[in-house]
Write a protein that holds these residues in place. Structure first.
Motif, PDB file in Angstrom:
ATOM      1  N   GLU A 108      12.814  28.202  52.760  1.00  0.00           N
ATOM      2  CA  GLU A 108      13.092  26.845  53.241  1.00  0.00           C
ATOM      3  C   GLU A 108      12.295  26.537  54.504  1.00  0.00           C
ATOM      4  O   GLU A 108      11.690  25.448  54.633  1.00  0.00           O
ATOM      5  N   LEU A 109      12.271  27.497  55.446  1.00  0.00           N
ATOM      6  CA  LEU A 109      11.530  27.272  56.685  1.00  0.00           C
ATOM      7  C   LEU A 109      10.028  27.213  56.424  1.00  0.00           C
ATOM      8  O   LEU A 109       9.315  26.388  57.021  1.00  0.00           O
ATOM      9  N   GLU A 112       9.163  23.853  55.102  1.00  0.00           N
ATOM     10  CA  GLU A 112       9.203  22.832  56.152  1.00  0.00           C
ATOM     11  C   GLU A 112       7.969  22.920  57.047  1.00  0.00           C
ATOM     12  O   GLU A 112       7.376  21.892  57.431  1.00  0.00           O
ATOM     13  N   ARG A 115       4.980  21.470  55.232  1.00  0.00           N
ATOM     14  CA  ARG A 115       4.965  20.005  55.216  1.00  0.00           C
ATOM     15  C   ARG A 115       4.537  19.437  56.572  1.00  0.00           C
ATOM     16  O   ARG A 115       3.837  18.414  56.646  1.00  0.00           O
ATOM     17  N   LEU A 116       4.967  20.096  57.649  1.00  0.00           N
ATOM     18  CA  LEU A 116       4.610  19.612  58.984  1.00  0.00           C
ATOM     19  C   LEU A 116       3.116  19.782  59.274  1.00  0.00           C
ATOM     20  O   LEU A 116       2.578  19.099  60.170  1.00  0.00           O
ATOM     21  N   GLU A 119       1.705  16.561  58.570  1.00  0.00           N
ATOM     22  CA  GLU A 119       2.319  15.441  59.281  1.00  0.00           C
ATOM     23  C   GLU A 119       1.312  14.835  60.266  1.00  0.00           C
ATOM     24  O   GLU A 119       0.765  15.529  61.127  1.00  0.00           O
ATOM     25  N   THR A 125       5.864  16.481  65.746  1.00  0.00           N
ATOM     26  CA  THR A 125       5.785  17.875  65.286  1.00  0.00           C
ATOM     27  C   THR A 125       5.862  18.841  66.458  1.00  0.00           C
ATOM     28  O   THR A 125       6.499  19.893  66.383  1.00  0.00           O
ATOM     29  N   LEU A 132      11.652  25.303  65.466  1.00  0.00           N
ATOM     30  CA  LEU A 132      11.106  26.007  64.303  1.00  0.00           C
ATOM     31  C   LEU A 132      10.751  27.455  64.660  1.00  0.00           C
ATOM     32  O   LEU A 132      10.969  28.373  63.867  1.00  0.00           O
TER      33      LEU A 132
END
Length: 244
Positions: A108-109, A112, A115-116, A119, A125, A132
């Protein structure tokens, strides 16, 4: 004749079914092998890309790449250590179950963070980056704890087994160096004692056979022996014909 045809048809169907089953198994194994190869190649390419970003870029993008690289490296090493350890130590299955739960948080991390990287709002971010990093550090710490615990357990078992093996080898070496009680010498000594006993017994038997027998003693006299008849000079010698 009909029975023979039925048996032949059944055998033919069995052979065809077995061939189809083996073909499906082979295709499935080949497909899994190809998928595993593709996944490994994809991971290698992605790790190489992350390593290049962490060294080649500065700022938020480089920091995100470094966090992802550290997370993936720790999780992959722990997974490999537990997978190898559970084959020799079944008690690691519980640790492997815990790692699977931890791996869900890691995936999951990682998603994420990935995806960032795309960004466009770098300021937002950068604000999320400390949180994070903290989450990644917790996951990495937990994974490292499981990995080192499994390795310490395996090393302790190896040391105990080596100590036991060394003690057994020392005992066997001491037994091999005991020259005074060789099995062959014990057998030879027992055989010599047996021969000596047999020789002594044979000699004793020969001596008892050749020994002189004691002289026969005359029987004891009667308690009331007969009184001898006195012969007087005036008595005549009885003639033979008067004896009857």
């Amino acid at each position: 004749m009909e029975a023979a045809l039925i048996i032949f048809a059944l055998m033919l169907l069995a052979v065809v079914g077995l061939g189809a089953y083996l073909t499906v198994k082979a295709v499935g194994a080949a497909k899994r092998g190809v998928e595993r190869t593709v996944v490994q190649a994809r991971r290698t390419v992605e790790d190489t890309t992350l390593r290049a970003k962490s060294f080649g870029q500065v700022g938020v993008v480089g920091a995100l790449a470094q966090v992802r690289l550290d997370l993936r490296t720790s999780m992959r090493a722990t997974q490999q250590a537990l997978a190898e350890g559970v084959q020799a130590d079944a008690s690691l299955r519980e640790s492997l179950g815990l790692f699977e739960r931890l791996s869900a948080h890691g995936h999951e991390l990682d998603g994420e963070l990935k995806r960032l990287e795309q960004e466009p709002d770098r300021r937002r971010t950068a604000e999320l980056l400390p949180d994070l990093r903290e989450r990644a550090a917790k996951i990495i710490q937990a994974a490292d704890s499981l990995r080192w615990a499994a390795r310490d357990r395996a090393r302790r078992f190896a040391e105990d087994d080596l100590s036991l093996l060394s003690d057994q080898i020392e005992m066997e070496s001491g037994a091999l160096r005991d020259w005074s009680r060789e099995p062959v010498d014990d057998l030879a000594a027992a055989a010599a004692e047996w021969d000596a006993a047999q020789s002594a017994q044979a000699t004793q038997t020969t001596r008892s056979t050749q020994a002189p027998r004691p002289a026969t003693t005359p029987p004891p006299a009667a308690l009331n022996p007969p009184t001898p008849t006195m012969q007087y000079p005036w008595q005549k010698t009885p003639r033979p014909e008067s004896a009857g």
